[in-house]
Scaffold this active site. Structure first.
Site, PDB file in Angstrom:
ATOM      1  N   HIS A  17      15.929  -7.484 -19.751  1.00  0.00           N
ATOM      2  CA  HIS A  17      17.081  -8.292 -20.149  1.00  0.00           C
ATOM      3  C   HIS A  17      17.817  -7.572 -21.271  1.00  0.00           C
ATOM      4  O   HIS A  17      17.374  -6.547 -21.792  1.00  0.00           O
ATOM      5  CB  HIS A  17      16.669  -9.713 -20.533  1.00  0.00           C
ATOM      6  N   CYS A  36      18.636  -5.694 -29.645  1.00  0.00           N
ATOM      7  CA  CYS A  36      18.345  -6.359 -28.369  1.00  0.00           C
ATOM      8  C   CYS A  36      19.600  -6.527 -27.530  1.00  0.00           C
ATOM      9  O   CYS A  36      19.544  -6.967 -26.388  1.00  0.00           O
ATOM     10  CB  CYS A  36      17.691  -7.712 -28.635  1.00  0.00           C
ATOM     11  N   HIS A  42      16.345  -3.879 -22.255  1.00  0.00           N
ATOM     12  CA  HIS A  42      14.934  -3.582 -22.556  1.00  0.00           C
ATOM     13  C   HIS A  42      14.065  -4.551 -21.746  1.00  0.00           C
ATOM     14  O   HIS A  42      14.565  -5.478 -21.128  1.00  0.00           O
ATOM     15  CB  HIS A  42      14.653  -3.712 -24.055  1.00  0.00           C
ATOM     16  N   ASP A  82       9.839 -11.909 -11.757  1.00  0.00           N
ATOM     17  CA  ASP A  82       8.953 -10.745 -11.922  1.00  0.00           C
ATOM     18  C   ASP A  82       9.616  -9.475 -11.398  1.00  0.00           C
ATOM     19  O   ASP A  82      10.135  -9.448 -10.271  1.00  0.00           O
ATOM     20  CB  ASP A  82       7.630 -10.966 -11.183  1.00  0.00           C
TER      21      ASP A  82
HETATM   22  N1  LIG Z   1      15.397 -16.947 -31.173  1.00  0.00           N
HETATM   23  C1  LIG Z   1      15.197 -15.747 -30.562  1.00  0.00           C
HETATM   24  N2  LIG Z   1      15.349 -14.590 -31.262  1.00  0.00           N
HETATM   25  C2  LIG Z   1      15.111 -13.405 -30.626  1.00  0.00           C
HETATM   26  C3  LIG Z   1      14.740 -13.343 -29.268  1.00  0.00           C
HETATM   27  C4  LIG Z   1      14.611 -14.575 -28.551  1.00  0.00           C
HETATM   28  O1  LIG Z   1      14.305 -14.587 -27.351  1.00  0.00           O
HETATM   29  N3  LIG Z   1      14.847 -15.731 -29.236  1.00  0.00           N
HETATM   30  N4  LIG Z   1      14.479 -12.162 -28.659  1.00  0.00           N
HETATM   31  C5  LIG Z   1      14.528 -11.027 -29.331  1.00  0.00           C
HETATM   32  C6  LIG Z   1      14.157  -9.794 -28.640  1.00  0.00           C
HETATM   33  O2  LIG Z   1      14.614  -9.766 -27.303  1.00  0.00           O
HETATM   34  C7  LIG Z   1      12.615  -9.619 -28.539  1.00  0.00           C
HETATM   35  O3  LIG Z   1      11.898 -10.581 -29.224  1.00  0.00           O
HETATM   36  C8  LIG Z   1      12.266  -8.243 -29.039  1.00  0.00           C
HETATM   37  O4  LIG Z   1      11.873  -8.283 -30.322  1.00  0.00           O
HETATM   38  P1  LIG Z   1      10.980  -7.082 -30.816  1.00  0.00           P
HETATM   39  O5  LIG Z   1      11.436  -6.791 -32.190  1.00  0.00           O
HETATM   40  O6  LIG Z   1      10.959  -5.940 -29.828  1.00  0.00           O
HETATM   41  O7  LIG Z   1       9.525  -7.698 -30.724  1.00  0.00           O
HETATM   42  P2  LIG Z   1       8.692  -8.143 -31.958  1.00  0.00           P
HETATM   43  O8  LIG Z   1       9.523  -9.092 -32.784  1.00  0.00           O
HETATM   44  O9  LIG Z   1       7.397  -8.688 -31.453  1.00  0.00           O
HETATM   45  O10 LIG Z   1       8.483  -6.760 -32.696  1.00  0.00           O
HETATM   46  P3  LIG Z   1       7.847  -6.466 -34.114  1.00  0.00           P
HETATM   47  O11 LIG Z   1       8.740  -5.383 -34.653  1.00  0.00           O
HETATM   48  O12 LIG Z   1       6.451  -5.989 -33.868  1.00  0.00           O
HETATM   49  O13 LIG Z   1       7.888  -7.683 -34.966  1.00  0.00           O
HETATM   50  C9  LIG Z   1      14.934 -10.967 -30.757  1.00  0.00           C
HETATM   51  N5  LIG Z   1      15.249 -12.257 -31.317  1.00  0.00           N
HETATM   52 ZN   LIG Z   2      14.112  -8.982 -25.461  1.00  0.00          ZN
END
Ligand SMILES: Nc1nc2c(c(=O)[nH]1)N=C([C@H](O)[C@H](O)COP(=O)(O)OP(=O)(O)OP(=O)(O)O)CN2
Ligand SMILES: [Zn+2]
Length: 151
Positions: A17, A36, A42, A82
């Protein structure tokens, strides 16, 4: 008075997405969604837990047969997400950002439509990463939401 219990099934799927809102400019999207929002998109290995709540049948000892829940999830949800691009392959996300929150709502809607008794559906929990998850319990849905999740 029947005994009320919970039963759940956890499934995994991979999908791509790009976080963006069709209601914002390119600059606003970049400012809000940051990395993102990158045009390359990604992917995530999502984990979805679906939790049902209801009476435990005194004869079968089941709320629902988990084998049925597994089939409903496959046909109504997993086959449509999926190894897909959520923004390009799932109509529901043409008008909604494919956030974890909206994905939990989408999965609730699709599973509810597949279940003979949707009143048993208690909660959907979607983990986008090991650290980020969203839960949905069916609150605030409109008929438009159900209409939009038809694939
Ligand atoms: N309210 C939301 N905020 C965010 C979403 C979401 O779905 N709802 N999604 C994202 C990103 O797509 C996704 O979460 C990627 O974040 P990422 O930084 O790769 O993953 P982590 O937070 O687990 O990484 P760490 O750097 O290890 O913390 C962003 N916001
Ligand atoms: Zn994401």
């Amino acid at each position: 008075m029947a005994v009320i219990g919970y039963v759940s099934r956890t499934e995994h799927f991979s999908a791509a997405h790009r976080l963006h809102s069709p209601f914002l400019s390119a600059e606003e999207n970049q400012q809000i969604f940051g990395k993102c929002n990158h045009s390359n998109g990604h992917g995530h290995n999502y984990v979805v837990e679906t939790i049902l709540r209801g009476p435990i049948d005194p004869v079968t000892g089941m709320i629902v047969n988990i084998t049925d829940l597994k089939q409903w999830l496959k046909v109504a949800v997993l086959d449509h997400v999926d190894h897909k691009n959520l923004d390009m392959d799932v109509k529901y996300f043409e008008t909604r950002p494919s956030t974890t929150e909206n994905l939990a709502v989408f999965i609730w809607l699709r599973l509810a439509m597949a279940m003979p008794d949707k009143s048993l559906l208690h909660k959907v929990v979607v983990s986008e990463t090991p650290k980020n998850k969203s839960e949905f319990c069916g609150e605030g849905l409109t008929q438009q939401d159900f209409d939009d999740c038809i694939v």
